[in-house]
Design an enzyme around this catalytic site. Structure first.
Site, PDB file in Angstrom:
ATOM      1  N   ASP A   1     -47.825 -82.026-102.466  1.00 18.79           N
ATOM      2  CA  ASP A   1     -47.104 -82.305-101.282  1.00 18.79           C
ATOM      3  C   ASP A   1     -48.333 -82.046-100.302  1.00 18.79           C
ATOM      4  O   ASP A   1     -49.224 -81.224-100.291  1.00 18.79           O
ATOM      5  CB  ASP A   1     -46.271 -81.200-100.831  1.00 18.79           C
ATOM      6  CG  ASP A   1     -45.341 -81.162 -99.506  1.00 18.79           C
ATOM      7  OD1 ASP A   1     -44.433 -82.148 -99.686  1.00 18.79           O
ATOM      8  OD2 ASP A   1     -45.701 -80.721 -98.742  1.00 18.79           O
ATOM      9  N   ILE A   2     -48.459 -83.153 -99.406  1.00 19.08           N
ATOM     10  CA  ILE A   2     -49.454 -82.994 -98.344  1.00 19.08           C
ATOM     11  C   ILE A   2     -49.056 -82.012 -97.279  1.00 19.08           C
ATOM     12  O   ILE A   2     -47.897 -81.912 -96.882  1.00 19.08           O
ATOM     13  CB  ILE A   2     -49.594 -84.451 -97.612  1.00 19.08           C
ATOM     14  CG1 ILE A   2     -50.054 -85.476 -98.834  1.00 19.08           C
ATOM     15  CG2 ILE A   2     -50.643 -84.465 -96.477  1.00 19.08           C
ATOM     16  CD1 ILE A   2     -50.035 -86.921 -98.048  1.00 19.08           C
ATOM     17  N   GLU A  44     -43.746 -87.132 -98.292  1.00 17.82           N
ATOM     18  CA  GLU A  44     -45.105 -86.906 -98.798  1.00 17.82           C
ATOM     19  C   GLU A  44     -45.474 -86.093 -99.935  1.00 17.82           C
ATOM     20  O   GLU A  44     -46.503 -85.317-100.170  1.00 17.82           O
ATOM     21  CB  GLU A  44     -45.993 -86.085 -97.777  1.00 17.82           C
ATOM     22  CG  GLU A  44     -45.476 -84.490 -97.367  1.00 17.82           C
ATOM     23  CD  GLU A  44     -44.265 -84.395 -96.764  1.00 17.82           C
ATOM     24  OE1 GLU A  44     -44.001 -83.242 -96.399  1.00 17.82           O
ATOM     25  OE2 GLU A  44     -43.549 -85.516 -96.366  1.00 17.82           O
TER      26      GLU A  44
END
Length: 125
Positions: A1-2, A44
């Site tokens: 996950d960004i 994301e």
């Protein structure tokens, strides 16, 4: 996950946010084996499936991916939080759920790190 992806979109716009997602996916692909699979799971978030890979090697590979992304020259500093789960050969849903639990642990405890589900399971029991 960004990490803090909403802030990237809010600051630089959705086109740049999309470019960050594409760059992140390309970095992940460049770090994994030909037999591994990367999937954009939503927003994301990505899943990497690594057949025949030991838990130790998966954690090492996740850490490599985290470092390469962290050192990439993008529109801003990009970091990722990574949760690693173990597939038992039968229940893929449990593996994804475990990786998700590890991811949320990483995010709740400082972000920009790799957490293996079995490591947090030991500390919580």
């Amino acid at each position: 996950d960004i990490d803090h992806f909403k802030k990237i979109n809010d600051t630089f716009g959705h086109d740049e946010g999309d470019r960050v997602i594409i760059n992140t996916a390309n970095i992940i692909r460049s770090c994994i084996r030909a037999i591994d699979v990367v999937i954009r799971w939503g927003g994301e978030e990505f899943i990497v499936i690594m057949p025949g890979c030991s838990s130790e090697n998966a954690v090492e590979k996740a850490e490599q991916i985290r470092k390469v992304i962290n050192n990439s020259n993008d529109i801003c500093d990009i970091t990722v939080s990574i949760g690693v789960g173990k597939y038992d050969g039968e229940n893929y849903y449990k593996s994804i759920t475990d990786a998700d639990k590890a991811l949320y642990y990483a995010k709740a405890n400082g972000r920009n790190q790799v957490i293996f589900i079995e490591n947090i399971s030991r500390t919580l029991t």
